[in-house]
Write an enzyme that holds these catalytic residues in place. Structure first.
Site, PDB file in Angstrom:
ATOM      1  N   LEU A 159      -6.871   4.836  -6.876  1.00  0.00           N
ATOM      2  CA  LEU A 159      -5.756   5.755  -6.715  1.00  0.00           C
ATOM      3  C   LEU A 159      -6.254   7.030  -6.059  1.00  0.00           C
ATOM      4  O   LEU A 159      -7.120   7.718  -6.590  1.00  0.00           O
ATOM      5  CB  LEU A 159      -5.127   6.062  -8.079  1.00  0.00           C
ATOM      6  CG  LEU A 159      -3.951   7.036  -8.070  1.00  0.00           C
ATOM      7  CD1 LEU A 159      -2.783   6.462  -7.276  1.00  0.00           C
ATOM      8  CD2 LEU A 159      -3.506   7.356  -9.499  1.00  0.00           C
ATOM      9  N   ASP A 160      -5.723   7.340  -4.894  1.00  0.00           N
ATOM     10  CA  ASP A 160      -6.138   8.520  -4.132  1.00  0.00           C
ATOM     11  C   ASP A 160      -5.053   9.577  -4.242  1.00  0.00           C
ATOM     12  O   ASP A 160      -4.015   9.495  -3.589  1.00  0.00           O
ATOM     13  CB  ASP A 160      -6.376   8.135  -2.666  1.00  0.00           C
ATOM     14  CG  ASP A 160      -6.838   9.315  -1.819  1.00  0.00           C
ATOM     15  OD1 ASP A 160      -7.179  10.368  -2.407  1.00  0.00           O
ATOM     16  OD2 ASP A 160      -6.862   9.187  -0.582  1.00  0.00           O
ATOM     17  N   THR A 161      -5.304  10.601  -5.066  1.00  0.00           N
ATOM     18  CA  THR A 161      -4.301  11.645  -5.274  1.00  0.00           C
ATOM     19  C   THR A 161      -4.077  12.480  -4.024  1.00  0.00           C
ATOM     20  O   THR A 161      -3.087  13.199  -3.920  1.00  0.00           O
ATOM     21  CB  THR A 161      -4.719  12.564  -6.434  1.00  0.00           C
ATOM     22  OG1 THR A 161      -6.025  13.104  -6.165  1.00  0.00           O
ATOM     23  CG2 THR A 161      -4.763  11.791  -7.744  1.00  0.00           C
ATOM     24  N   GLY A 162      -5.008  12.391  -3.061  1.00  0.00           N
ATOM     25  CA  GLY A 162      -4.854  13.143  -1.820  1.00  0.00           C
ATOM     26  C   GLY A 162      -4.128  12.373  -0.738  1.00  0.00           C
ATOM     27  O   GLY A 162      -3.888  12.904   0.348  1.00  0.00           O
ATOM     28  N   ASN A 163      -3.757  11.131  -1.026  1.00  0.00           N
ATOM     29  CA  ASN A 163      -3.054  10.313  -0.044  1.00  0.00           C
ATOM     30  C   ASN A 163      -1.551  10.569  -0.161  1.00  0.00           C
ATOM     31  O   ASN A 163      -0.881  10.040  -1.043  1.00  0.00           O
ATOM     32  CB  ASN A 163      -3.364   8.829  -0.272  1.00  0.00           C
ATOM     33  CG  ASN A 163      -2.620   7.919   0.699  1.00  0.00           C
ATOM     34  OD1 ASN A 163      -2.015   8.379   1.670  1.00  0.00           O
ATOM     35  ND2 ASN A 163      -2.650   6.627   0.433  1.00  0.00           N
TER      36      ASN A 163
END
EC number: 3.4.23.-
Length: 297
Positions: free
Chosen positions: A176-180
């Site tokens: 999970l990429d919170t910056g995506n």
């Protein structure tokens, strides 16, 4: 060596206070300095008591564990057992590291010191040596702590995913990429970024070759590659900006579905776009897909 009670207390008080201060800095508790000083004093008094012949039982390991628990409970405001266990782990890590650094410096500088009954005594008390040991211990512990937290945080964000297109299914490790925050400009669906290697078998061979060659901006070649694909209308070009690249173009497609498997639940969505990346997403190949938070939340 003659041991003076006042110096024995002072040596251990300073050492304990430095350890507790480092624990406070690493854990972000913002403890009251007076509480830390009181906890450090308890530890120093324990050392003096352990030298007393009639109090030899204080050298038992169970009493040392009780002492460390008392120092943590006195030095920090603790509301939950989880916080106590976390602070205890940091306390022991800092204590062992600080002791190792301090003894290493004392050994190489030929300082006269003694360790007995759990007590720490330095002849003449070289303050500079203790300060240097504290600085090194703080830097090393801080680096190790940040590294472990990063590893733990990444582990919590790791999941497995399954993507299907035209009856074909591939599975991949995902993070999970919170910056995506990338979204498809046409459908406004969130975009999941996947390495070409993990979804290559879902794509027409000609399209995979174009992406592998870095020719995503060649619309004519992409249209020709998709000309005979039954999923042609599911593909699109997604504009994006990233570090070192502005106005980039990424080939994407709308899958039959994506399933994300978390420890708590399985999330399935059809309102998603898979963006195809031609570079590695993880240096250690721990994952080949970056999930968009919009898929999970």
């Amino acid at each position: 060596m003659t041991i003076y009670v006042d110096l024995l207390f002072f040596d251990n008080f300073i050492m304990n206070f430095i350890i507790l201060w480092i624990v406070d800095r690493l854990s972000g508790c913002n403890a009251n300095p007076w509480r830390l000083a009181a906890a450090a004093a308890i530890g120093a008094l324990y050392v003096i008591g352990s030298f007393w012949p009639t109090l030899y039982f204080l050298n038992n390991i169970s009493f040392k564990l009780v002492l460390s628990a008392m120092m943590i409970l006195l030095g920090f405001h603790i509301e939950r057992w989880r916080d106590f266990l976390r602070l205890s782990a940091v306390f022991y890590m800092v204590t062992f590291l600080f002791g190792g650094v301090a003894f290493g410096i004392l050994y190489f500088t030929n300082q006269n010191f003694m360790l007995a009954n759990g007590g720490f005594y330095i002849h003449g008390y070289p303050v500079v040596t203790m300060i240097i040991a504290a600085v090194f211990a703080y830097i090393i512990t801080g680096y190790c702590w940040r590294y472990m937290r990063a590893r733990l945080d990444r582990k919590r964000l790791m999941m497995s995913a399954e993507v299907a297109l035209d009856g074909k299914v591939v599975k991949a490790n995902a993070m999970l990429d919170t910056g995506n925050v990338l979204h498809d400009p046409i459908s406004n669906y969130p975009v999941v970024i996947a390495e070409l290697s993990c979804i290559k078998e879902l794509l027409p061979d000609a399209l995979a070759s174009i992406i592998q060659a870095g020719n995503e901006a060649d619309i004519g070649a992409i249209m020709e590659a998709l000309n005979e694909s039954p999923c042609m209308l599911r593909f699109r070009l997604i504009p994006f900006n990233s570090i070192g690249q502005s106005n980039g173009m990424m080939v994407g497609f709308r899958p039959d579905y994506i399933k994300v498997f978390t420890p708590e639940q399985t999330i399935e969505s059809k309102e998603i776009i898979i963006g195809i990346c031609n570079s590695r997403l993880s240096q250690d190949d721990a994952y080949t897909m970056l999930l968009n938070p919009g898929l999970i939340i």
